[in-house]
Structure formats: structure tokens, C-alpha cells
Scaffold this active site. Structure first.
Site, PDB file in Angstrom:
ATOM      1  N   ASP A  10      36.290  42.476  41.088  1.00  0.00           N
ATOM      2  CA  ASP A  10      35.963  43.896  41.281  1.00  0.00           C
ATOM      3  C   ASP A  10      36.600  44.490  42.538  1.00  0.00           C
ATOM      4  O   ASP A  10      37.136  45.594  42.508  1.00  0.00           O
ATOM      5  CB  ASP A  10      34.441  44.103  41.341  1.00  0.00           C
ATOM      6  N   THR A  53      48.288  59.569  45.686  1.00  0.00           N
ATOM      7  CA  THR A  53      48.122  60.082  44.319  1.00  0.00           C
ATOM      8  C   THR A  53      47.028  59.354  43.531  1.00  0.00           C
ATOM      9  O   THR A  53      46.801  58.164  43.725  1.00  0.00           O
ATOM     10  CB  THR A  53      49.446  60.033  43.513  1.00  0.00           C
ATOM     11  N   GLN A  54      46.382  60.086  42.643  1.00  0.00           N
ATOM     12  CA  GLN A  54      45.375  59.495  41.746  1.00  0.00           C
ATOM     13  C   GLN A  54      46.037  58.640  40.669  1.00  0.00           C
ATOM     14  O   GLN A  54      45.381  57.824  40.025  1.00  0.00           O
ATOM     15  CB  GLN A  54      44.591  60.600  41.026  1.00  0.00           C
ATOM     16  N   CYS A  55      47.346  58.840  40.438  1.00  0.00           N
ATOM     17  CA  CYS A  55      48.048  58.070  39.396  1.00  0.00           C
ATOM     18  C   CYS A  55      48.220  56.626  39.860  1.00  0.00           C
ATOM     19  O   CYS A  55      48.460  56.378  41.039  1.00  0.00           O
ATOM     20  CB  CYS A  55      49.437  58.646  39.145  1.00  0.00           C
ATOM     21  N   THR A 113      32.798  36.065  39.579  1.00  0.00           N
ATOM     22  CA  THR A 113      32.453  35.556  38.242  1.00  0.00           C
ATOM     23  C   THR A 113      32.890  34.109  38.041  1.00  0.00           C
ATOM     24  O   THR A 113      32.213  33.327  37.373  1.00  0.00           O
ATOM     25  CB  THR A 113      33.148  36.423  37.164  1.00  0.00           C
ATOM     26  N   ASP A 166      28.835  38.245  44.892  1.00  0.00           N
ATOM     27  CA  ASP A 166      29.532  39.114  43.945  1.00  0.00           C
ATOM     28  C   ASP A 166      30.407  40.000  44.838  1.00  0.00           C
ATOM     29  O   ASP A 166      29.954  40.491  45.872  1.00  0.00           O
ATOM     30  CB  ASP A 166      28.504  39.961  43.193  1.00  0.00           C
ATOM     31  N   SER A 167      31.641  40.233  44.430  1.00  0.00           N
ATOM     32  CA  SER A 167      32.555  40.917  45.355  1.00  0.00           C
ATOM     33  C   SER A 167      32.174  42.374  45.593  1.00  0.00           C
ATOM     34  O   SER A 167      32.730  43.018  46.476  1.00  0.00           O
ATOM     35  CB  SER A 167      34.005  40.800  44.884  1.00  0.00           C
ATOM     36  N   SER A 168      31.216  42.898  44.848  1.00  0.00           N
ATOM     37  CA  SER A 168      30.722  44.250  45.136  1.00  0.00           C
ATOM     38  C   SER A 168      30.063  44.285  46.511  1.00  0.00           C
ATOM     39  O   SER A 168      29.924  45.347  47.111  1.00  0.00           O
ATOM     40  CB  SER A 168      29.696  44.687  44.096  1.00  0.00           C
ATOM     41  N   THR A 197      45.840  46.974  41.582  1.00  0.00           N
ATOM     42  CA  THR A 197      44.617  47.728  41.306  1.00  0.00           C
ATOM     43  C   THR A 197      43.945  47.058  40.116  1.00  0.00           C
ATOM     44  O   THR A 197      44.638  46.648  39.182  1.00  0.00           O
ATOM     45  CB  THR A 197      44.970  49.176  40.878  1.00  0.00           C
TER      46      THR A 197
HETATM   47  N1  ASP Z   1      31.271  41.342  39.569  1.00  0.00           N
HETATM   48  C1  ASP Z   1      32.229  40.276  39.698  1.00  0.00           C
HETATM   49  C2  ASP Z   1      32.751  40.262  41.120  1.00  0.00           C
HETATM   50  O1  ASP Z   1      33.608  41.032  41.447  1.00  0.00           O
HETATM   51  C3  ASP Z   1      33.337  40.438  38.701  1.00  0.00           C
HETATM   52  C4  ASP Z   1      34.396  39.359  38.753  1.00  0.00           C
HETATM   53  O2  ASP Z   1      34.334  38.398  39.475  1.00  0.00           O
HETATM   54  O3  ASP Z   1      35.351  39.453  37.989  1.00  0.00           O
HETATM   55  O4  ASP Z   1      32.294  39.480  41.915  1.00  0.00           O
END
Ligand code: ASP
Length: 343
Positions: free
Chosen positions: A93, A279-281, A16, A60-62, A168
């Protein structure tokens, strides 16, 4: 005598921080690095030399993948000796995943590698990008007695530097997007930069910096939930080539005690699958054996993930499988903190 200015390499991967709105689709997409730099003339006022490296196609980091992680590691390797520190601009992300992976790939790191990004693009009036970027560079340039203060992979967001492999992403809206519940911040930025020396990672022996080149992604994560069907567990365990499975368990590492579940796990371990209990926590630790609901897993030698995050567990498994750690020592090594990723 004038001390030499620090030289920082700014690595731009996307996210972003450097995005603009596509007027046709209305979605945010990554834009050019030069445009990003021209939005922060303040960088020229910093008391350090800044050099830059950009992904050919910022993402985008996705869309981050192992290929990108290894690329970031090799850019740092190529520039390690002529730079004092590194700042990696990355989407928030998957930042905790990438930064955790880098903490394992960069062995015996003695310089700062600071990941940062932002929730709003740098061109936005209310952006959080400028503070995040400027302070990250200042932290990467910090020295004491000629040595870098931070000598590990960190993640800086909203006035706090954390150990990256402890973080996280917890919020998609607030500027304070990350948490590190099992390790306190390394640095806090207020009127002054406050360094918490006792929280910094310092390896016991100083060895030569080494960059690993291989990761193995034959890993899976299964989050437990009430009502999980045996078919789901069976299909995961039958994935061809699967080498390690992270079981995201409840609370202090608890899971079902039903026979079908325990039998499946037992057989999988017999067939050399590494199973890790995480753990999920987001805070606290797995304590196998504390409850009856984790005792059977303790007895069958499930690996104890202790207080590791799922992000760091994935990275550690990919790294250890890449390095080719033997079956015999796998459990012991996973349960040992390698880069401060567990207590
Ligand atoms: N979708 C964006 C990414 O991870 C969100 C961000 O940068 O905060 O690339």
C-alpha cells in the site's frame, strides 16, 4: 578460485506477505518473521547467505511513518559494510512512499536496496510472495566484475524491477500492482534475469555512502478538482507551520485561472511557502507555460515537479526540508534530479 557468496540482509517490516487471517475478526494481520521464513524452504537453495532483521512489531504499511523510514535507513547504515545487498519486505500500500523516502535518505548508495511484498500472504496456495521474494534476493545478489549490478533503491513486483522513486501502486487486485510510466524497468525476470543497463542509476561521481537522519513532515498535498471551494485552499494554506504544498494539477500541470486561486498562491509564495506543481496523471510531465492555464504559475515561480510522482515529491520535500535547503536554492534543487526521480 571460488568467488565469495553474496550476503544479503532481509529486512521485514510487515505487509500482506507475512500476514495471516485473524479467525475472530476475519481481517488480515501481520505475523511473526520466523513463521514467514518457515513458509519458504526454497530460500535455503539460493546461492547466497541470508541474514535477517525484523521490526519488533511488523505492521500493515498503512501505519508506516517517518519513524519507520528512519529506522529502515539506520538498519541499512549499520549493516552496509558487511552486506552486499538489502531486501526490504514491506506492504504494497505505501511501498512507493517508503522506497522513495529511502532513495533520498541513502545518499551515494552503491549497493542494491530492493523493496518487495505481495498481494497474497506467503502461506496462500496461489501466493505471489515466493517469486517476488526469491527474485528480489537474486537481484540483490547480482554482481558484475565484483560490483553490485543494481546500485539504487528498487521495487520488485510481478517479474519487474523498477526504480523505486518512479513507482506508484495502481492496482489493489492484480499481481501486477505497480507501474512506472515515466521510467522503464531496470530488470525483467523471465527464463533469465534481463538487466537493462541503460536504465540503471549511476551517480556521476563516486562519493562515500551517507545516511540522512532527518525529515520534516510540514508538507501537504492538495488535489485539484472542478468545483474546489476557495475555503478548502484557504484552510490548507493557513495550516500552522506548513512549509511546502504539492498541488496535484491537471494534465501537463494545468489549473484554474480564476483570480481568487492565483491570488492565494501568490500570497502564499510571498510568505515563503514552497508550492510544487505535480500532475495528477501517472504518466507524462508538467510543462508549465504550455497552456494558458499554467502560465500564471510559471510566472509566479511555482516549482516545476516535471514528471515526478506524488510519492517521490512528498519524500523529496520532507528530505530537503529536513536537510535545511535554503529558500534561495530550494526551487533549483527541487527541479534537479537527485536520485533519478525525475527526467
Ligand atoms: N495492507 C497491506 C499493506 O500494505 C497490503 C499489502 O501488503 O499488499 O501492508
Amino acid at each position: 578460485m571460488k568467488t565469495k557468496k553474496s550476503t544479503i540482509l532481509l529486512i521485514y517490516t510487515g505487509g500482506t506477505i507475512g500476514m495471516v487471517k485473524d479467525y475472530k475478526t476475519g481481517s488480515l494481520k501481520a505475523f511473526d518473521f520466523d513463521e514467514l521464513l518457515s513458509n519458504i524452504p526454497e530460500l535455503n537453495q539460493l546461492d547466497c547467505e541470508i541474514e535477517t532483521f525484523s521490526f519488533d512489531q511488523p505492521i500493515d504499511s498503512s501505519n508506516m511513518s517517518l519513524k519507520h523510514w528512519l529506522q529502515i535507513a539506520s538498519v541499512i547504515e549499520d549493516n552496509y559494510h558487511n552486506h552486499d545487498g538489502f531486501v526490504v519486505l514491506h506492504g504494497s500500500d505505501t511501498m512507493s512512499y517508503t522506497a522513495s523516502a529511502l532513495s533520498f535518505l541513502l545518499e551515494d548508495l552503491a549497493k542494491p536496496v530492493i523493496f518487495t511484498g505481495s498481494q497474497l500472504p506467503i502461506g496462500d496456495l496461489r501466493t505471489d510472495a515466493k517469486e517476488n521474494l526469491i527474485t528480489s534476493i537474486q537481484i540483490a545478489a547480482l554482481k558484475e566484475n565484483g560490483k553490485p549490478v543494481v546500485q539504487e533503491v528498487g521495487l520488485y513486483f510481478e517479474y519487474k524491477l523498477y526504480r523505486a522513486n518512479r513507482t506508484t501502486k495502481i492496482n489493489a487486485e492484480h499481481f501486477e500492482a505497480f507501474s512506472s510510466l515515466n521510467h522503464p524497468p531496470l530488470v525483467e525476470s523471465g527464463v533469465h534475469l534481463k538487466v537493462f543497463k541503460e536504465n540503471l542509476f549511476r551517480p556521476k561521481t563516486a562519493k562515500k555512502f551517507f545516511v540522512h537522519k532527518k525529515m520534516d513532515n510540514n508538507v501537504a498535498v492538495l488535489k485539484l478538482f472542478p468545483g474546489l471551494s476557495p475555503k478548502v485552499l484557504q484552510s490548507v494554506l493557513q495550516i500552522p507551520g506548513l512549509k511546502a504544498l504539492i498541488l496535484e494539477t491537471y494534465g501537463a500541470g494545468n489549473a484554474f485561472t480564476e483570480d481568487w486561486f492565483l491570488e492565494e498562491l501568490k500570497n502564499a509564495i510571498k510568505n515563503n511557502l514552497f508550492i510544487v506543481n505535480v500532475t495528477q496523471c501517472s504518466g507524462g510531465s508538467v510543462i508549465m507555460g504550455q497552456y494558458e492555464t499554467s502560465k500564471a504559475m510559471l510566472d509566479m515561480q511555482v516549482i516545476n515537479g516535471k514528471d515526478i510522482t506524488t510519492e517521490a515529491a512528498i519524500a523529496k520535500l520532507m528530505y530537503m526540508l529536513g536537510v535545511g535547503v535554503t529558500t534561495k536554492s530550494f526551487k533549483t534543487i527541487f527541479e534537479t534530479p537527485l536520485r533519478g526521480e525525475m527526467s
